[in-house]
Design a protein around this motif. Structure first.
Motif, PDB file in Angstrom:
ATOM      1  N   PHE A  95       0.505  -0.950   0.009  1.00 50.47           N
ATOM      2  CA  PHE A  95      -0.188   0.354  -0.001  1.00 50.47           C
ATOM      3  C   PHE A  95       0.425   1.173   0.167  1.00 50.47           C
ATOM      4  CE2 PHE A  95      -1.487  -2.588   3.129  1.00 50.47           C
ATOM      5  CZ  PHE A  95      -2.645  -3.562   2.107  1.00 50.47           C
ATOM      6  N   GLU A 123       1.661  -0.773  -5.185  1.00 45.34           N
ATOM      7  CA  GLU A 123       0.699   0.145  -4.798  1.00 45.34           C
ATOM      8  C   GLU A 123      -0.533  -0.497  -6.259  1.00 45.34           C
ATOM      9  OE1 GLU A 123      -0.913   2.178  -3.028  1.00 45.34           O
ATOM     10  OE2 GLU A 123      -1.891   2.928  -4.693  1.00 45.34           O
ATOM     11  N   ASP A 127      -2.152  -5.435  -7.130  1.00 47.43           N
ATOM     12  CA  ASP A 127      -3.009  -6.145  -6.153  1.00 47.43           C
ATOM     13  C   ASP A 127      -2.052  -6.647  -5.486  1.00 47.43           C
ATOM     14  OD1 ASP A 127      -4.503  -6.722  -3.846  1.00 47.43           O
ATOM     15  OD2 ASP A 127      -6.277  -6.579  -5.348  1.00 47.43           O
TER      16      ASP A 127
HETATM   17  C1  SAM Z   1      -3.936   4.635   3.294  1.00 48.48           C
HETATM   18  S1  SAM Z   1      -3.027   4.586   1.313  1.00 48.48           S
HETATM   19  C2  SAM Z   1      -1.147   5.042   2.420  1.00 48.48           C
HETATM   20  C3  SAM Z   1      -0.283   5.456   0.862  1.00 48.48           C
HETATM   21  C4  SAM Z   1       1.239   5.218   1.653  1.00 48.48           C
HETATM   22  N1  SAM Z   1       2.272   4.170   2.248  1.00 48.48           N
HETATM   23  C5  SAM Z   1       1.482   6.730   2.734  1.00 48.48           C
HETATM   24  O1  SAM Z   1       1.563   6.857   4.388  1.00 48.48           O
HETATM   25  O2  SAM Z   1       1.424   7.930   1.931  1.00 48.48           O
HETATM   26  C6  SAM Z   1      -3.363   3.241   0.669  1.00 48.48           C
HETATM   27  C7  SAM Z   1      -2.729   2.586  -0.436  1.00 48.48           C
HETATM   28  O3  SAM Z   1      -3.037   1.520  -0.110  1.00 48.48           O
HETATM   29  C8  SAM Z   1      -3.400   1.816  -1.577  1.00 48.48           C
HETATM   30  N2  SAM Z   1      -4.041   0.444  -1.561  1.00 48.48           N
HETATM   31  C9  SAM Z   1      -5.266  -0.571  -0.847  1.00 48.48           C
HETATM   32  N3  SAM Z   1      -5.268  -1.636  -1.839  1.00 48.48           N
HETATM   33  C10 SAM Z   1      -4.752  -1.701  -2.045  1.00 48.48           C
HETATM   34  C11 SAM Z   1      -3.780  -3.674  -2.715  1.00 48.48           C
HETATM   35  N4  SAM Z   1      -4.970  -4.539  -2.504  1.00 48.48           N
HETATM   36  N5  SAM Z   1      -3.246  -3.498  -3.203  1.00 48.48           N
HETATM   37  C12 SAM Z   1      -2.396  -2.416  -3.469  1.00 48.48           C
HETATM   38  N6  SAM Z   1      -2.019  -1.518  -2.721  1.00 48.48           N
HETATM   39  C13 SAM Z   1      -3.847  -0.565  -2.373  1.00 48.48           C
HETATM   40  C14 SAM Z   1      -4.345   3.006  -1.831  1.00 48.48           C
HETATM   41  O4  SAM Z   1      -4.596   2.989  -3.933  1.00 48.48           O
HETATM   42  C15 SAM Z   1      -3.588   4.041  -1.401  1.00 48.48           C
HETATM   43  O5  SAM Z   1      -2.643   4.021  -2.402  1.00 48.48           O
END
Ligand code: SAM
Length: 336
Positions: free
Chosen positions: A192, A215, A241
């Protein structure tokens, strides 16, 4: 008229001047290598000091807070609703405008622009962070009409668009806490990963054996790629994912799971990807550290793992009653 004072006597003289109502507080105290120059309202005579003539520098009379800048413009009733804090991402201020101030949001935003020189855009939060990508829509209400900016944090720079990818400046201290735990010989997985603030920081500060960042949001991935280049760090960026990508990536010494609402749904892919003695940083929204620890224990137990909790830290809040908690843990034993 200024009083020239040796630097080592500065504090004592300053107190004396204030006590005698002789310090001109509208002017700056100036300094050179050896002396301080206190602006005076009236002539004084102290040992080891000398009255000198200088042009003087007026203090910056700009208000110190948004509320202060609006006093005189808004009624005292409206002033109560003016936000006392707001997020600053690069040169964009992001404000939560209360419904009571909806009709006056442009006045508030323009005042903010005038008060804080580092801000060039003022945007209002339109909705809570929502959707799979955790994106927040904003409305630019003053300044330049853009949502893209360059943000600096712990010596790293991040290009990003506040509207198309998640980024929170409030997590800055937490990112540094986690980065400091990483050791040189580690393989690190950032799930994520957003625009890369964990991955880039870890690579920049520690430069461990390997950092892989996964991401889902294509816009965030594009910015993460840019940020990896801008900071000249070694991070493998994967668009996809976490559920699909993680099993292809081998095992890690450290896995970061910054998806507070739903990280629990991905423990089944994270735990098998952990090396012996590997550490997980698991983010959660809950009322207390104890509640989060209990949740992590229960989720991991269901998956057949016993864990050792290393730490649980409060690193922000979702709303006044829900905290953002990070539970750091390692696998103690496999229960099956
Ligand atoms: C709360 S944000 C955190 C982003 C980053 N780590 C930060 O601290 O700024 C969560 C991120 O997870 C991504 N995300 C959600 N579900 C996901 C998945 N199944 N696989 C990969 N990324 C995912 C979203 O697009 C988002 O950018």
């Amino acid at each position: 008229m200024h009083l020239r004072v040796r630097k080592n006597k500065g504090e004592k003289i300053r107190k004396r001047l204030i006590g005698e109502d002789a310090l001109d507080e509208r002017m700056e105290v100036e300094r050179d290598n050896r002396y301080l120059y206190f602006p005076l309202k009236k002539r004084v005579q102290y040992p080891d000091t000398r009255i000198v003539e200088r042009a003087g520098v007026e203090k910056d009379a700009r208000p110190k807070s948004l509320k202060e800048s609006l006093s005189g413009t808004l009624s005292s009733g409206d002033l109560e609703y003016v936000p006392s804090s707001f997020d600053v991402i690069g040169d964009i201020a992001i404000l939560e405008i209360p419904a009571k101030l909806e009709g006056k949001k442009e006045i508030v935003a323009k005042s903010l622009l005038k008060t804080f020189r580092n801000i060039n855009v003022v945007a209002a939060k339109e909705t809570r962070v929502s959707s799979e990508y955790r994106i927040r829509h904003v409305e630019v209400i003053a300044g330049e009409r853009r949502t893209k900016t360059l943000h600096r944090e712990h010596g790293c720079i991040y290009r990003l668009d506040v509207e198309s990818a998640y980024f929170s400046p409030r997590l800055s201290a937490e990112r540094l806490r986690v980065a400091k735990k990483v050791k040189k010989d580690e393989r690190v997985l950032v799930m994520f990963a957003g625009v890369g603030p964990y991955a880039v920081l870890i690579a920049k500060k520690i430069n461990p054996k390997e950092v892989i960042a996964v991401e889902l949001n294509p816009d965030a991935v594009r910015y993460m790629g840019i940020n990896v280049s801008l900071n000249r760090v070694n991070v493998e960026v994967i668009e996809g994912d976490v559920r699909v990508e993680t099993p292809k990536l081998g095992r890690f010494n450290r896995i970061i799971m910054p998806l507070p609402k739903d990280a629990g749904d991905f423990l089944d892919v994270a735990l098998p990807a952990l090396k012996k003695d590997g550490v997980v940083h698991f983010y959660d929204f809950s009322h207390s550290r104890e509640e989060s620890i209990k949740k992590v224990r229960s989720l991991t137990e269901k998956l057949g793992y016993g864990i050792k909790v290393l730490d649980a830290v409060k690193c922000g809040s979702y709303n006044p009653s829900l905290n953002r908690i990070c539970v750091d843990f390692k696998i103690d034993d496999h229960l099956e």
